[in-house]
Design a protein around this motif. Structure first.
Motif, PDB file in Angstrom:
ATOM      1  N   GLN A  36       0.565   4.117  -2.844  1.00 19.87           N
ATOM      2  CA  GLN A  36       0.150   5.478  -2.518  1.00 19.87           C
ATOM      3  C   GLN A  36       1.187   6.530  -2.907  1.00 19.87           C
ATOM      4  OE1 GLN A  36      -2.905   6.223  -1.555  1.00 19.87           O
ATOM      5  NE2 GLN A  36      -3.397   4.035  -1.588  1.00 19.87           N
ATOM      6  N   GLU A  45       0.830  -1.209   0.000  1.00 22.41           N
ATOM      7  CA  GLU A  45       0.000   0.000   0.000  1.00 22.41           C
ATOM      8  C   GLU A  45       0.860   1.253   0.000  1.00 22.41           C
ATOM      9  OE1 GLU A  45      -3.675   2.085   2.505  1.00 22.41           O
ATOM     10  OE2 GLU A  45      -2.955   0.077   3.038  1.00 22.41           O
ATOM     11  N   TYR A  58      -4.485  -4.112  -5.106  1.00 23.48           N
ATOM     12  CA  TYR A  58      -4.073  -2.713  -5.031  1.00 23.48           C
ATOM     13  C   TYR A  58      -5.176  -1.884  -4.390  1.00 23.48           C
ATOM     14  CZ  TYR A  58      -0.282  -3.922  -8.212  1.00 23.48           C
ATOM     15  OH  TYR A  58       0.835  -4.484  -8.785  1.00 23.48           O
ATOM     16  N   ALA A  59      -4.759  -0.932  -3.549  1.00 24.10           N
ATOM     17  CA  ALA A  59      -5.733  -0.143  -2.793  1.00 24.10           C
ATOM     18  C   ALA A  59      -5.867   1.286  -3.310  1.00 24.10           C
ATOM     19  CB  ALA A  59      -5.328  -0.106  -1.318  1.00 24.10           C
TER      20      ALA A  59
END
Length: 227
Positions: free
Chosen positions: A111, A107, A176-177
């Motif tokens: 990001q 993450e 995937y976030a």
């Protein structure tokens, strides 16, 4: 990892004869699915340029560099030792002798990768590395600026997209976030090498077909273009 080959051990194919299939597109559009299938079909080397930006991001995070600080990112990038190896038909970027592997999907990397990817020095360095990968032979290269910047002269260009809801679901299923619409905004508005439909690219909507149907359409277009 199987079939590990260093750059020095790879049989050099003339770059004048090597073919590049450029697969550009939005996040979660299915670029990797198409690129991997094409690489298998033609026996070309698969190159995921997004993984390279993730690798630089991972290195920066490992060494405490603030990804919002372009100067800090560039310093960290210049201090790392990297090499590109052919592993099971795909290029893997090793950093300081190690393959980051699944860490690229963390993450934290997800990001921060857009912050790193917008830095001109990072893009310039990686574009040079990507062009040099022709030493491995013919390539299927996926990313966001392959047809527009890295290999603008290739006649085999595709721009892949799908409805944002479809793409968001795919990204989530892949672990995937990130938010695809936010990523689209970052990719299309950055000052250096923004995501665009490059001249001559064939548009592919992966949301309207199954992967085998999409592959068949792309193969037919490549045949029409002389491959």
């Amino acid at each position: 990892m199987k079939s590990l080959q260093s750059e020095s051990s790879v049989s050099k194919q003339s770059t004048a004869r090597a073919v590049v299939i450029a697969i550009d597109g939005t996040s979660g559009s299915g670029k990797s699915t198409i690129a991997k299938a094409l690489a298998r079909h033609y026996g070309f080397v698969h190159v995921d340029t997004g993984a390279m930006y993730r690798a630089v991001t991972w290195h920066c995070l490992q060494h405490g560099a603030d990804c919002n600080d372009a100067a800090a990112v560039v310093r960290a990038m210049r201090e790392m030792k990297s090499d590109f190896r052919l592993c099971d038909g795909r290029i893997v970027m090793f950093i300081n002798g190690a393959d980051p592997g699944e860490s690229l999907r963390s993450e934290a990397v997800t990001q921060n990768v857009s912050l790193v990817a917008r830095i001109p020095e990072v893009r310039a360095w990686l574009v040079a590395q990507q062009r040099a990968l022709l030493r491995f032979g013919s390539l299927v290269m996926e990313g966001r600026d392959i047809g527009s910047v890295v290999f603008p002269d290739t006649p085999f260009k595709f721009y892949v997209d799908a409805d944002p809801a479809v793409r968001a679901a795919r990204r989530a299923s892949d672990g995937y976030a990130d938010q695809v619409t936010q990523r689209d905004q970052l990719d299309t508005t950055r000052k250096v090498s923004p995501l665009v439909v490059s001249p001559g690219a064939c548009l592919v909507d992966t949301g309207k077909n199954t992967p085998p149907q999409t592959l068949a359409l792309v193969l037919a277009e490549l045949k029409r273009r002389g491959l």
